[in-house]
Scaffold this motif. Structure first.
Motif, short mmCIF file in Angstrom:
data_model
loop_
_atom_site.label_atom_id
_atom_site.label_comp_id
_atom_site.label_asym_id
_atom_site.label_seq_id
_atom_site.Cartn_x
_atom_site.Cartn_y
_atom_site.Cartn_z
N ILE A 61 4.93 1.63 -23.12
CA ILE A 61 6.38 1.29 -23.67
C ILE A 61 6.55 2.03 -25.28
O ILE A 61 7.60 2.31 -25.53
CB ILE A 61 6.70 -0.20 -23.69
N ASP A 62 5.31 2.32 -25.95
CA ASP A 62 5.47 2.71 -26.84
C ASP A 62 5.90 4.40 -26.91
O ASP A 62 6.74 5.00 -27.55
CB ASP A 62 4.18 2.73 -27.75
N GLY A 63 5.25 4.92 -25.57
CA GLY A 63 5.36 6.31 -25.57
C GLY A 63 6.75 6.67 -25.20
O GLY A 63 7.64 7.57 -25.25
N LEU A 64 7.31 5.62 -24.18
CA LEU A 64 8.84 5.77 -23.99
C LEU A 64 9.88 5.63 -25.18
O LEU A 64 10.92 6.28 -25.12
CB LEU A 64 8.93 4.52 -22.84
N GLY A 65 9.35 4.62 -26.10
CA GLY A 65 10.32 4.68 -27.24
C GLY A 65 10.20 6.00 -27.99
O GLY A 65 11.10 6.42 -28.47
N LEU A 66 9.01 6.74 -28.17
CA LEU A 66 9.04 7.93 -28.78
C LEU A 66 9.73 9.00 -27.84
O LEU A 66 10.31 9.89 -28.48
CB LEU A 66 7.49 8.26 -28.61
N MET A 67 9.95 8.66 -26.49
CA MET A 67 10.60 9.63 -25.79
C MET A 67 12.02 9.63 -25.97
O MET A 67 12.75 10.58 -26.07
CB MET A 67 10.37 9.43 -24.17
N VAL A 68 12.49 8.44 -26.34
CA VAL A 68 14.18 8.30 -26.79
C VAL A 68 14.06 8.94 -28.07
O VAL A 68 15.16 9.54 -28.30
CB VAL A 68 14.29 6.68 -26.96
N ALA A 69 13.23 8.90 -28.96
CA ALA A 69 13.25 9.73 -30.26
C ALA A 69 13.58 11.07 -30.03
O ALA A 69 14.11 11.81 -30.61
CB ALA A 69 11.95 9.49 -31.27
N ILE A 70 12.51 11.72 -28.99
CA ILE A 70 12.45 13.10 -28.87
C ILE A 70 14.10 13.45 -28.22
O ILE A 70 14.55 14.58 -28.62
CB ILE A 70 11.56 13.49 -27.99
N ILE A 71 14.46 12.54 -27.30
CA ILE A 71 15.68 12.80 -26.64
C ILE A 71 16.90 12.77 -27.65
O ILE A 71 17.87 13.64 -27.71
CB ILE A 71 15.97 12.08 -25.47
N ASN A 72 16.82 11.98 -28.54
CA ASN A 72 17.82 11.73 -29.52
C ASN A 72 17.71 12.78 -30.73
O ASN A 72 18.44 12.72 -31.47
CB ASN A 72 17.76 10.38 -30.27
N ARG A 73 16.64 13.75 -30.60
CA ARG A 73 16.54 14.57 -31.74
C ARG A 73 16.40 14.03 -33.17
O ARG A 73 16.79 14.47 -33.99
CB ARG A 73 17.37 15.70 -31.60
N GLU A 74 15.35 12.90 -33.04
CA GLU A 74 15.23 12.21 -34.37
C GLU A 74 14.37 13.33 -35.32
O GLU A 74 13.40 14.06 -34.78
CB GLU A 74 14.62 10.94 -34.31
N GLY A 122 11.61 14.69 -37.40
CA GLY A 122 10.14 14.68 -37.15
C GLY A 122 9.55 14.74 -35.59
O GLY A 122 8.45 14.59 -35.36
N TYR A 123 10.53 14.64 -34.69
CA TYR A 123 10.15 14.70 -33.47
C TYR A 123 10.87 16.21 -32.66
O TYR A 123 10.58 16.10 -31.49
CB TYR A 123 10.83 13.20 -32.54
N GLY A 124 11.32 16.93 -33.29
CA GLY A 124 11.94 18.18 -32.64
C GLY A 124 10.98 19.18 -32.38
O GLY A 124 11.24 19.84 -31.35
N ASN A 125 9.66 18.99 -32.79
CA ASN A 125 8.67 19.91 -32.29
C ASN A 125 7.93 19.41 -31.06
O ASN A 125 6.96 20.26 -30.64
CB ASN A 125 7.83 20.37 -33.58
#
Length: 563
Positions: free
Chosen positions: A333-346, A348-351
């Motif tokens: 679930i922690d990884g899925l939350g980070l996936m949402v951050a990547i999808i949302n282009r937050e 620090g997660y763009g790369n």
């Protein structure tokens, strides 16, 4: 409800499910109505009520024929449950609906999209079924993420360690083993192997089988009694992680049955399961073309990894210490939350890039029922592959083909995904040709195209699309979903009384008297209590029941230490 719309991340597990949101740049687990972050993947469906999670667990003894669990194993199949013939897709939709309801109550915002995890070894049909469960609830599910992929992403964000890793995902009902290569902000899935019919539940069944072998009279007990027995087996499995021996007691028709089981006995009886685990781990290492000694670390996922048997076996098999950090229950679930951050282009997660692979080969049948793979298993996604085929008869009018998923040399022995045909110009045998193109994306959607100069009308179809839900399916589910919507925001009192009912059926006679005393005291003290006082009373009684339950189920507490 506020006017904002949001995405939620759902770890839809075989035995337990979790939901997470991104808020203020951070992962935030969402509690359910009882303040717990983990919601049991259990559903009770009666004529006029639907219970999900803790409430369903509490109601299971009262409604054994209407309470369902482990249905994730049947996603994508024709299996139905209960008199109402509810499908695994529909039961999963009820769990998703409850999780969405918890998020909306927690945030006062509407959920319009979910990111859901699935076992890496799920077939296209099972992924389609998972997506359909979300669509039934009225939310989009454009991203279906492999559980080990999410786990690897979480591990990397915490540790920033690079190298080759084995993600060992052993949940309640499925096993995945994945080799991951992590470097330069790229989480690269190299190879996947698994078994969709192997999980922690099978470890419970080993103890149950041993108990019934010791007491054959229990082989044909009623389904409600069997569910109580299985809860005992699960407790025994957990106890064997800490203690060298466990004593199991079970009451049936006023007779007490007991058995002692040592860790070593349990290990010996688990040999068939351990051999299945070995086969999966060996397969993924062979597919990745590496040896066990090349693995830099092992990332454990799923509550079943906490079993001492599994930990010791993996350490012996891989000849290295097993890493239970981060938390096996929450790493996905922690990884899925980070996936949402990547999808949302937050920021620090763009790369960060998360690759995935095709878990099964995809291909077509050719003459003689021979399987011709077009995309081989463990090919990095997204991918597009093309093969050329010719006609096998003189003046052939159409080219017929079937699309299969699997590894068997005989086409029909694999999983049939679809069949189709394309009209071709009539020519001599072998003179007319067609081009078959498979395009497979990161979400497991396969696009099939038949083209070529000899094709009179091009063929184009998607095996899995996001528009896979019919009006009839939605209409069938609406009454159930409305019952979930109408359920009380807090059922603490109902849950407590259901717990009293369950314990009354499980406890021995001397403990039942103490239980009745507690129940009578609760009934007296709740009369006229304010809402705040009632919550305090419920919490106090739950603590007293915890003490009572521990004194019965824990065989290692000395008598003078009991409450």
């Amino acid at each position: 409800m506020g006017g904002h719309y949001m995405k939620a991340a759902i770890d839809l597990g075989t035995t337990n499910s979790l939901v997470m949101i991104r808020r203020n740049g951070k992962n935030e687990l969402v509690p359910n109505q009882f303040g717990e972050y983990s919601t049991p993947s259990i559903v009770t469906v009666t004529e006029d009520e639907v219970f999900v999670g803790e409430m369903a667990y509490a109601k299971e003894v009262l409604y054994p024929q209407s309470t369902f669990r482990l249905f994730k194993r049947d996603m994508g199949s024709n299996q139905t449950f209960g008199e109402r013939k509810i499908t695994a897709i529909e039961l999963s939709a009820m769990v998703i609906k409850q999780l969405i309801k918890d998020v909306e109550a927690f945030t006062n915002e509407r959920v319009t999209e979910v990111v859901i995890s699935v076992p890496a070894y799920f077939t296209d049909e099972q992924r389609q079924a998972t997506r359909k469960s979300a669509l039934i609830c009225g939310v989009e599910a454009n991203r279906i993420i492999n559980e080990p992929s999410a786990a690897a992403l979480s591990y990397y964000q915490i540790d920033k360690k690079e190298g080759q890793f084995l993600v060992f995902d052993f949940g309640g009902g499925t096993l995945d083993a994945t080799v991951v290569d992590i470097f330069d902000d790229i989480v690269d899935i190299v190879a996947i192997a698994g078994n969709n019919q192997l999980g922690g539940h099978d470890l419970d069944m080993i103890i149950e089988d041993a108990f019934i072998e010791c007491h054959p009279v229990l082989a044909n007990i009623s389904s409600d009694s069997k569910k109580i027995l299985r809860s005992k087996m699960e407790k025994a499995k957990i106890a064997l992680t800490t203690f060298p021996e466990v004593s199991i007691d079970f009451k049936y028709e006023n007779t007490n049955y007991n058995m002692k089981l040592t860790q070593q006995d349990y290990i010996n009886k688990s040999e068939p399961i351990l051999m299945k685990i070995r086969k999966v781990v060996a397969q993924v290492l062979r597919d990745a073309e590496i040896k066990a000694e090349d693995i830099d670390d092992v990332i454990c996922v799923g509550g079943s990894c906490k079993s001492i048997i599994i930990q010791n076996y993996l350490e012996d098999l891989l000849n290295q210490r097993i890493n239970l950090m981060p938390n096996p229950d929450k790493v996905v679930i922690d990884g899925l939350g980070l996936m949402v951050a990547i999808i949302n282009r937050e920021p620090g997660y763009g790369n960060t890039i998360l690759t995935d692979v095709c878990p099964f080969s995809l291909g077509v049948d050719v003459i003689g029922d021979i399987y011709s793979p077009i995309i081989s298993r463990n090919t990095t996604l997204p991918v597009s592959r093309t093969r050329h085929y010719v006609t096998i008869n003189d003046y052939q009018r159409v080219v017929r083909f079937s699309v299969y998923q699997g590894e068997n040399l005989v086409a029909s022995a694999n999983k049939l995904l679809m069949s189709g045909e394309a009209p071709v110009i009539m020519k001599k045998k072998g003179a007319a040709s067609v081009t078959v193109t498979f395009t497979y994306d990161i979400n497991g959607i396969l696009d099939v195209a038949i083209t070529g100069d000899d094709v009179k009308k091009e063929y184009h179809n998607q095996v899995v699309t996001n528009k896979i839900i019919t009006d009839q399916e939605v209409a069938r589910m609406m009454p159930y979903l409305k019952l979930i919507d109408k359920s009380e925001s807090s059922n603490r009192e109902i849950l407590l009384e259901s717990r009293f009912e369950r314990l009354n059926m499980e406890l021995m006679s001397q403990s039942q008297e103490r239980l009745r005393d507690l129940f009578m005291t609760f009934r007296e003290e709740k009369e006229g209590a304010s809402k705040g006082k009632l919550i305090q009373l419920i919490n106090k009684v739950n603590n007293q029941l915890d003490d009572l339950e521990r004194s019965i189920f824990d065989p290692f507490v000395k008598e003078n230490n009991r409450h």
